[in-house]
Each structure stands twice: as structure tokens, then as C-alpha cells.
Scaffold this active site. Structure first.
Site, short mmCIF file in Angstrom:
data_model
loop_
_atom_site.label_atom_id
_atom_site.label_comp_id
_atom_site.label_asym_id
_atom_site.label_seq_id
_atom_site.Cartn_x
_atom_site.Cartn_y
_atom_site.Cartn_z
N GLY A 99 1.22 -1.44 0.27
CA GLY A 99 -0.84 -0.31 0.12
C GLY A 99 0.91 0.98 -0.35
CD GLN A 130 3.84 5.69 2.39
OE1 GLN A 130 2.94 5.18 2.13
NE2 GLN A 130 4.82 4.97 3.41
CB CYS A 170 6.49 1.19 6.42
SG CYS A 170 5.42 3.13 6.22
CG LEU A 171 6.65 1.09 0.59
CD1 LEU A 171 5.78 1.26 -0.76
CD2 LEU A 171 7.64 -0.19 -0.08
CG HIS A 201 0.88 0.77 7.22
ND1 HIS A 201 1.66 -0.01 8.21
CD2 HIS A 201 1.26 1.32 7.00
CE1 HIS A 201 2.43 1.22 7.66
NE2 HIS A 201 2.72 1.52 6.48
CD GLU A 202 -0.38 1.87 2.95
OE1 GLU A 202 0.05 2.76 3.03
OE2 GLU A 202 0.36 1.17 3.14
CG HIS A 206 1.42 6.48 5.80
ND1 HIS A 206 2.48 6.63 6.23
CD2 HIS A 206 1.66 5.32 5.52
CE1 HIS A 206 3.21 5.56 6.33
NE2 HIS A 206 2.59 4.63 5.56
NI NI Z 1 3.65 2.89 5.41
#
Ligand code: NI
Length: 177
Positions: free
Chosen positions: A46, A51, A99-100, A141-142, A145
Site C-alpha cells: 500500500g 509518502q 513501511c516503504l 496502516h495506510e 499515514h
Molecule cells: Ni507505510
């Protein structure tokens, strides 16, 4: 276009993002295309607009069948604007997340096990789903953000936060969400 993903420590990841007010616009389509390209290039589960430095309430997510993890739950590819989450239970479950924006690391994070989420697609079409387990975890999680929350902030015991290669030696953990 593949965009750079901001890393934890960048203050832009800590903002409360702004709602989408106009749907179906070329700008929104271009944003979602860039997010999709970036998520695919980095093998993510995701990605949230903040981000890539875009201060808007847009997330995408999706997990296809992975032959390395045949038991893993599939999550349909979803574009979600202005999401709202409503837990369906008071139960939390701890699960490992990556997480990226926090590359190479994993942490054990408590999440609601079931929730209803709603929001809007690219053209303003309404989306509402009731989900559980892994799908529910990815959405939480997404959407975190969008409120400036990164998963390490939710790790209850920092002994359960570290480098993937040290936590899970010998495992091929290429994917971050
Ligand atoms: Ni993340």
C-alpha cells in the site's frame, strides 16, 4: 511515474493531510497513477499520498497472490479517498508490519481485527467494506499515514522493532507496506 518515497524523519510525513474536494480530475488521476507506479516498483502492499509528499487524503493498497506466501490473504487493489474507519470489535491483534518510509525494518503493531471502512474512489464513487485480519491491518496502516502516524509510533514494546534481517534471519522479506 515512479516517485521518491519520503523516509521517516521527514516532517511532511507528520502532517494531517487535507481532504480531496474534486473527484475525477486529471490531477487526481495523475496522482493515483504515480502512487500505483511507485507502489508496484517497490513491491509495496500500500501507499499513502503523504509518502510521496502530497498532502492529500488518498491511499491505495492491494496484495495479490504471492507464490512465496500461498497462505497469505489477498487484498483487492483499492483506491480510497477521504477514508473513514469504524472498528467493529474492541479486539486488537499484534502483527508484524513494515513501511516503504521505514525501509528494512519491521515492528509488532496492535491493530483492530475487524472494521468497516468507507470513502470514495477516483471518480467519487462511494466505497464501503467490512473487512478483518490482514485486510483490516493494511487499511489501518495506510490511513494512519493520513494523520501523520507511522507504525513505529504504535509499537508497544520497542524490543519488537528492528531490522528485518536481524529479526527474521534467513527469510526473504522483500515487501514493505
Ligand atoms: Ni507505510
Amino acid at each position: 511515474m515512479i516517485r521518491d518515497v519520503l523516509k521517516m524523519g521527514d516532517p511532511r510525513l507528520l502532517r494531517v493531510a487535507q481532504p480531496i474536494t474534486d473527484f475525477g480530475t486529471p490531477a487526481l488521476l495523475a496522482l493515483i497513477e504515480d502512487m500505483t507506479d511507485t507502489m508496484a516498483a517497490l513491491n509495496g502492499a500500500g501507499l499513502a499520498a503523504p509518502q510521496i509528499g502530497v498532502d492529500l487524503r488518498v491511499v491505495i493498497f492491494g496484495v495479490g497472490h504471492n507464490p512465496r506466501y500461498p497462505e497469505a490473504e489477498e487484498v483487492p487493489y483499492t483506491i480510497l479517498c477521504n477514508p473513514t474507519l469504524a472498528p467493529l470489535t474492541n479486539d486488537f491483534e499484534e502483527g508484524w508490519e513494515g513501511c516503504l518510509s521505514v525501509p528494512g525494518m519491521r515492528g509488532l503493531v496492535p491493530r483492530h481485527t475487524a472494521l468497516r471502512y468507507s470513502g470514495y474512489g477516483l471518480n467519487g464513487e462511494q466505497i464501503e467494506r467490512e473487512v478483518s485480519d490482514f485486510h483490516a491491518r493494511v487499511v489501518q496502516h495506510e490511513c494512519d499515514h493520513l494523520d501523520g502516524v507511522l507504525y513505529p509510533m504504535r509499537v508497544r514494546d520497542l524490543r519488537n522493532f528492528g531490522f528485518s534481517a536481524a529479526l527474521f534471519p534467513g527469510e526473504d522479506l522483500g515487501d514493505d507496506d
